[in-house]
Design a protein around this motif. Structure first.
Motif, PDB file in Angstrom:
ATOM      1  N   LEU A   5      33.732  38.316  36.287  1.00 18.22           N
ATOM      2  CA  LEU A   5      34.329  37.098  36.821  1.00 18.22           C
ATOM      3  C   LEU A   5      35.203  37.448  38.009  1.00 18.22           C
ATOM      4  O   LEU A   5      36.044  38.348  37.935  1.00 18.22           O
ATOM      5  N   THR A   6      35.012  36.711  39.093  1.00 19.59           N
ATOM      6  CA  THR A   6      35.776  36.946  40.313  1.00 19.59           C
ATOM      7  C   THR A   6      36.241  35.611  40.889  1.00 19.59           C
ATOM      8  O   THR A   6      35.799  34.546  40.471  1.00 19.59           O
ATOM      9  N   GLY A   7      37.120  35.692  41.840  1.00 13.34           N
ATOM     10  CA  GLY A   7      37.631  34.512  42.540  1.00 13.34           C
ATOM     11  C   GLY A   7      38.591  34.982  43.605  1.00 13.34           C
ATOM     12  O   GLY A   7      38.750  36.193  43.843  1.00 13.34           O
ATOM     13  N   TRP A   8      39.259  34.061  44.239  1.00 11.55           N
ATOM     14  CA  TRP A   8      40.226  34.447  45.270  1.00 11.55           C
ATOM     15  C   TRP A   8      41.340  35.325  44.713  1.00 11.55           C
ATOM     16  O   TRP A   8      41.849  36.196  45.434  1.00 11.55           O
ATOM     17  N   PRO A   9      41.744  35.191  43.443  1.00 12.19           N
ATOM     18  CA  PRO A   9      42.754  36.113  42.912  1.00 12.19           C
ATOM     19  C   PRO A   9      42.241  37.543  42.730  1.00 12.19           C
ATOM     20  O   PRO A   9      43.009  38.429  42.352  1.00 12.19           O
ATOM     21  N   SER A  10      40.929  37.761  42.972  1.00 11.16           N
ATOM     22  CA  SER A  10      40.368  39.104  42.850  1.00 11.16           C
ATOM     23  C   SER A  10      40.540  39.930  44.120  1.00 11.16           C
ATOM     24  O   SER A  10      40.472  41.166  44.070  1.00 11.16           O
ATOM     25  N   PHE A  11      40.735  39.270  45.249  1.00 12.19           N
ATOM     26  CA  PHE A  11      40.803  39.969  46.529  1.00 12.19           C
ATOM     27  C   PHE A  11      42.213  40.455  46.812  1.00 12.19           C
ATOM     28  O   PHE A  11      43.193  39.723  46.573  1.00 12.19           O
ATOM     29  N   VAL A  12      42.320  41.666  47.351  1.00 13.86           N
ATOM     30  CA  VAL A  12      43.634  42.219  47.678  1.00 13.86           C
ATOM     31  C   VAL A  12      44.377  41.301  48.636  1.00 13.86           C
ATOM     32  O   VAL A  12      45.582  41.081  48.522  1.00 13.86           O
TER      33      VAL A  12
END
Length: 291
Positions: A5-12
């Motif tokens: 699961l990914t999303g904008w909170p996954s990006f540094v």
């Protein structure tokens, strides 16, 4: 089958909003209920120590799901490059440009705002738990205390401690302003705001007074070495949850009184009528006697 699961909170360099994180929780719960294994990738800026997107082994996952927010930009396009052999799905997203490679790189897109068939945002479906809502009212410099001032050290210790609490912290300011909606314009507005809190943390005398007037437990921290007006007012009101400037900077010094403030005993102690004012009686008596 295993899903990342990914999303904008996954990006540094992304952003973690309450809606993004709650949407990820919603999808994770749905996968758990369906018996599908999943991991969630988090930015190290938001959740240090958690699984980082760059450390997720593409060979470990059958699927990558991108949740919430706009499906566009270089970060989203990078997902397709990093996980080329995974089945990639975007769920609950906003599609600004259907021709954007960030969108066309997904095998399936389930938008939340497709023209003619808008869907409820995924955050709508998630469960949440109620946490305490606390106000934080910090005193200004108060230069009048001279060498007794410990405001910088005390506030730094308070802010570090507040970051460890599982609660919603709301900055509140006793300063009134009729031209800025961020501040209350009248004391009645401020009293109404404070009355809706579960607790209040303050280094201000009037933070202590307004909290107890409203029956709200107050953790009062005196930023003046040896005790200043905050400690004196706590004595006048018979309120025990006061931490001195010297103790406030010590590890664990705030925890005892914080637990007490949120306990039934603390709430009961705060839920009482304000005492009669001896100052007002003395003032009126003195004015009458001076006639």
């Amino acid at each position: 089958m295993r899903v990342l699961l990914t999303g904008w909170p996954s990006f540094v360099d992304g952003e973690a909003t309450a809606g993004d994180v709650l949407s990820l929780r919603s999808v994770r719960a749905a996968l758990d209920a369906a018996g599908i294994d999943s991991d969630t990738a988090w930015s190290p800026e938001f959740r240090p120590g958690a699984l980082r997107l760059e450390e997720a082994d593409p060979a470990r996952y059958s699927d990558v799901v991108f949740v919430c927010g706009p499906a566009h930009g270089t970060q989203v396009r990078w997902l397709h490059e990093w996980f080329p052999d995974c089945r990639r799905t975007a769920a609950g997203v906003t599609v600004i440009d259907p021709a954007d490679p960030a969108v066309t790189g997904f095998h399936r897109v389930i938008p939340r705002d497709e023209p003619g068939s808008a869907r409820p945002d995924l955050a709508w479906h998630a469960d949440t738990e109620r946490t305490p809502v606390i106000g934080v009212a910090l005193a200004p410099g108060q230069r009048e205390y001279g060498g007794q001032r410990r405001h910088e050290e005390v506030h730094a210790a308070l802010e570090a401690w507040l970051n460890t609490l599982d609660c919603a912290c709301l900055p509140v300011d006793t300063r009134l302003d009729t031209k800025d909606w961020r501040n209350c314009a009248t004391p009645d507005q401020f009293a109404s705001l404070v009355s809706r809190l579960d607790a209040l943390v303050t280094t201000r005398l009037h933070g202590l007074v307004f909290g107890l007037r409203a029956g709200v437990p107050v953790l009062a921290v005196d930023p003046v070495a040896g005790g200043g007006k905050v400690s004196a007012q706590a004595r006048a009101l018979g309120w025990p949850a006061v931490v001195g400037a010297e103790a406030a900077v010590e590890p664990g010094a705030l925890d005892r009184w914080w637990s007490w403030c949120l306990s039934g005993r603390g709430r009961a102690a705060a839920d009482r009528r304000p005492p009669e004012s001896a100052v007002l009686g003395e003032l009126v008596s003195g004015l009458r006697g001076g006639r």
